[in-house]
Design a protein around this motif. Sequence first.
Motif, mmCIF file in Angstrom:
data_model
loop_
_atom_site.group_PDB
_atom_site.id
_atom_site.type_symbol
_atom_site.label_atom_id
_atom_site.label_comp_id
_atom_site.label_asym_id
_atom_site.label_seq_id
_atom_site.Cartn_x
_atom_site.Cartn_y
_atom_site.Cartn_z
ATOM 1 N N ASP A 1 26.204 -46.268 -9.340
ATOM 2 C CA ASP A 1 26.095 -44.817 -9.344
ATOM 3 C C ASP A 1 24.634 -44.403 -9.172
ATOM 4 O O ASP A 1 23.798 -44.642 -10.047
ATOM 5 C CB ASP A 1 26.664 -44.247 -10.648
ATOM 6 N N VAL A 2 24.338 -43.786 -8.057
ATOM 7 C CA VAL A 2 22.967 -43.380 -7.733
ATOM 8 C C VAL A 2 22.445 -42.350 -8.727
ATOM 9 O O VAL A 2 21.268 -42.364 -9.082
ATOM 10 C CB VAL A 2 22.900 -42.825 -6.290
ATOM 11 N N GLU A 3 23.306 -41.474 -9.194
ATOM 12 C CA GLU A 3 22.859 -40.435 -10.120
ATOM 13 C C GLU A 3 22.403 -41.030 -11.450
ATOM 14 O O GLU A 3 21.419 -40.580 -12.032
ATOM 15 C CB GLU A 3 23.959 -39.398 -10.346
ATOM 16 N N LEU A 4 23.087 -42.048 -11.916
ATOM 17 C CA LEU A 4 22.661 -42.716 -13.145
ATOM 18 C C LEU A 4 21.303 -43.379 -12.950
ATOM 19 O O LEU A 4 20.461 -43.352 -13.843
ATOM 20 C CB LEU A 4 23.703 -43.744 -13.596
ATOM 21 N N ARG A 5 21.103 -43.945 -11.773
ATOM 22 C CA ARG A 5 19.807 -44.556 -11.469
ATOM 23 C C ARG A 5 18.716 -43.479 -11.367
ATOM 24 O O ARG A 5 17.585 -43.685 -11.783
ATOM 25 C CB ARG A 5 19.870 -45.358 -10.174
ATOM 26 N N TYR A 6 19.078 -42.335 -10.832
ATOM 27 C CA TYR A 6 18.162 -41.194 -10.771
ATOM 28 C C TYR A 6 17.728 -40.791 -12.185
ATOM 29 O O TYR A 6 16.547 -40.572 -12.451
ATOM 30 C CB TYR A 6 18.857 -40.032 -10.055
ATOM 31 N N ILE A 7 18.704 -40.712 -13.087
ATOM 32 C CA ILE A 7 18.410 -40.324 -14.465
ATOM 33 C C ILE A 7 17.453 -41.333 -15.093
ATOM 34 O O ILE A 7 16.433 -40.959 -15.691
ATOM 35 C CB ILE A 7 19.707 -40.235 -15.307
ATOM 36 N N ARG A 8 17.794 -42.622 -14.980
ATOM 37 C CA ARG A 8 16.943 -43.649 -15.612
ATOM 38 C C ARG A 8 15.552 -43.651 -14.992
ATOM 39 O O ARG A 8 14.548 -43.753 -15.704
ATOM 40 C CB ARG A 8 17.593 -45.028 -15.500
ATOM 41 N N TYR A 9 15.467 -43.515 -13.679
ATOM 42 C CA TYR A 9 14.166 -43.503 -13.007
ATOM 43 C C TYR A 9 13.326 -42.330 -13.515
ATOM 44 O O TYR A 9 12.142 -42.497 -13.823
ATOM 45 C CB TYR A 9 14.369 -43.410 -11.499
ATOM 46 N N ALA A 10 13.936 -41.161 -13.611
ATOM 47 C CA ALA A 10 13.208 -39.977 -14.081
ATOM 48 C C ALA A 10 12.699 -40.176 -15.506
ATOM 49 O O ALA A 10 11.559 -39.829 -15.815
ATOM 50 C CB ALA A 10 14.109 -38.747 -14.006
ATOM 51 N N ILE A 11 13.538 -40.741 -16.360
ATOM 52 C CA ILE A 11 13.136 -40.989 -17.750
ATOM 53 C C ILE A 11 12.013 -42.019 -17.791
ATOM 54 O O ILE A 11 10.973 -41.800 -18.425
ATOM 55 C CB ILE A 11 14.337 -41.477 -18.595
ATOM 56 N N GLN A 12 12.206 -43.151 -17.107
ATOM 57 C CA GLN A 12 11.203 -44.219 -17.158
ATOM 58 C C GLN A 12 9.867 -43.776 -16.567
ATOM 59 O O GLN A 12 8.815 -44.204 -17.019
ATOM 60 C CB GLN A 12 11.709 -45.464 -16.431
ATOM 61 N N LEU A 13 9.922 -42.914 -15.588
ATOM 62 C CA LEU A 13 8.707 -42.412 -14.956
ATOM 63 C C LEU A 13 7.922 -41.487 -15.886
ATOM 64 O O LEU A 13 6.695 -41.456 -15.846
ATOM 65 C CB LEU A 13 9.086 -41.658 -13.679
ATOM 66 N N SER A 14 8.642 -40.783 -16.758
ATOM 67 C CA SER A 14 7.987 -39.745 -17.555
ATOM 68 C C SER A 14 7.608 -40.157 -18.980
ATOM 69 O O SER A 14 6.885 -39.420 -19.640
ATOM 70 C CB SER A 14 8.879 -38.504 -17.609
ATOM 71 N N ILE A 15 8.073 -41.289 -19.454
ATOM 72 C CA ILE A 15 7.773 -41.669 -20.839
ATOM 73 C C ILE A 15 6.514 -42.532 -20.908
ATOM 74 O O ILE A 15 6.122 -43.141 -19.911
ATOM 75 C CB ILE A 15 8.963 -42.410 -21.496
ATOM 76 N N PRO A 16 5.906 -42.590 -22.081
ATOM 77 C CA PRO A 16 4.711 -43.434 -22.235
ATOM 78 C C PRO A 16 5.039 -44.917 -22.012
ATOM 79 O O PRO A 16 6.103 -45.400 -22.387
ATOM 80 C CB PRO A 16 4.288 -43.197 -23.695
ATOM 81 N N LYS A 17 4.122 -45.618 -21.389
ATOM 82 C CA LYS A 17 4.313 -47.041 -21.060
ATOM 83 C C LYS A 17 4.499 -47.900 -22.314
ATOM 84 O O LYS A 17 5.206 -48.904 -22.271
ATOM 85 C CB LYS A 17 3.121 -47.562 -20.257
ATOM 86 N N PHE A 18 3.873 -47.518 -23.424
ATOM 87 C CA PHE A 18 3.944 -48.353 -24.623
ATOM 88 C C PHE A 18 5.361 -48.486 -25.187
ATOM 89 O O PHE A 18 5.630 -49.385 -25.980
ATOM 90 C CB PHE A 18 2.975 -47.869 -25.712
ATOM 91 N N LEU A 19 6.281 -47.624 -24.746
ATOM 92 C CA LEU A 19 7.665 -47.740 -25.199
ATOM 93 C C LEU A 19 8.378 -48.923 -24.540
ATOM 94 O O LEU A 19 9.439 -49.344 -24.989
ATOM 95 C CB LEU A 19 8.430 -46.441 -24.934
ATOM 96 N N GLY A 20 7.783 -49.441 -23.490
ATOM 97 C CA GLY A 20 8.324 -50.639 -22.854
ATOM 98 C C GLY A 20 9.628 -50.434 -22.105
ATOM 99 O O GLY A 20 10.388 -51.380 -21.899
ATOM 100 N N TYR A 21 9.890 -49.222 -21.699
ATOM 101 C CA TYR A 21 11.129 -48.933 -20.977
ATOM 102 C C TYR A 21 10.784 -48.517 -19.555
ATOM 103 O O TYR A 21 10.905 -47.376 -19.167
ATOM 104 C CB TYR A 21 11.908 -47.830 -21.703
ATOM 105 N N ASN A 22 10.326 -49.492 -18.783
ATOM 106 C CA ASN A 22 9.947 -49.189 -17.408
ATOM 107 C C ASN A 22 10.221 -50.353 -16.453
ATOM 108 O O ASN A 22 9.743 -50.359 -15.332
ATOM 109 C CB ASN A 22 8.479 -48.770 -17.330
ATOM 110 N N ALA A 23 11.009 -51.312 -16.881
ATOM 111 C CA ALA A 23 11.246 -52.518 -16.089
ATOM 112 C C ALA A 23 12.082 -52.269 -14.838
ATOM 113 O O ALA A 23 12.023 -53.055 -13.898
ATOM 114 C CB ALA A 23 11.916 -53.585 -16.954
ATOM 115 N N GLU A 24 12.850 -51.198 -14.809
ATOM 116 C CA GLU A 24 13.775 -50.970 -13.700
ATOM 117 C C GLU A 24 13.295 -49.921 -12.693
ATOM 118 O O GLU A 24 14.062 -49.505 -11.826
ATOM 119 C CB GLU A 24 15.143 -50.543 -14.246
ATOM 120 N N LEU A 25 12.043 -49.516 -12.783
ATOM 121 C CA LEU A 25 11.538 -48.481 -11.875
ATOM 122 C C LEU A 25 11.704 -48.881 -10.405
ATOM 123 O O LEU A 25 12.245 -48.110 -9.611
ATOM 124 C CB LEU A 25 10.061 -48.181 -12.168
#
Length: 149
Positions: free
Chosen positions: A96-120
């Motif tokens: 589902d592209v929309e789910l990937r859109y959601i995760r990408y938007a979240i991972q792009l906008s949160i601080p890196k120290f949270l460690g949630y950016n592996a799927e960008l």
Amino acid sequence: MKIIVLFIFLKSFSAFSEDKFQHYRKNLALAPTNKEVCFLMIKDLENKPSDAKILGYLGAFTMIKANHQINPIQKLSSFNSGKKLLEKAIQQNSRDVELRYIRYAIQLSIPKFLGYNAELATDKKMMHNYLATSETALQADIKELLKVK
């Protein structure tokens, strides 16, 4: 005259049903700075019959809810709960592209120290690959998001 009114009504209804998640995408951008919108979206999504997209949006708004909490423990708890929901949604419907859109938007906008950016990179590639097959409104939102980075 009645036929024209009926046609306009049906056309607007079909456009709405074609992309029933546009409302959530628009509020996804507002929620980080608007507590009321964030909590309203969570309440609305909790009352919907659950499917992967609903679960994904609920996860995203739950993560964003952390912005509106003061206690660091509550912040981390909201973030982690939302992350689990979003990842579960993607697991249920990984194409589902929309789910990937959601995760990408979240991972792009949160601080890196949270460690949630592996799927960008993975999400960005998938959005590029499936852009043409997405709904028109989602295509515009994806194009706009991809301009950010």
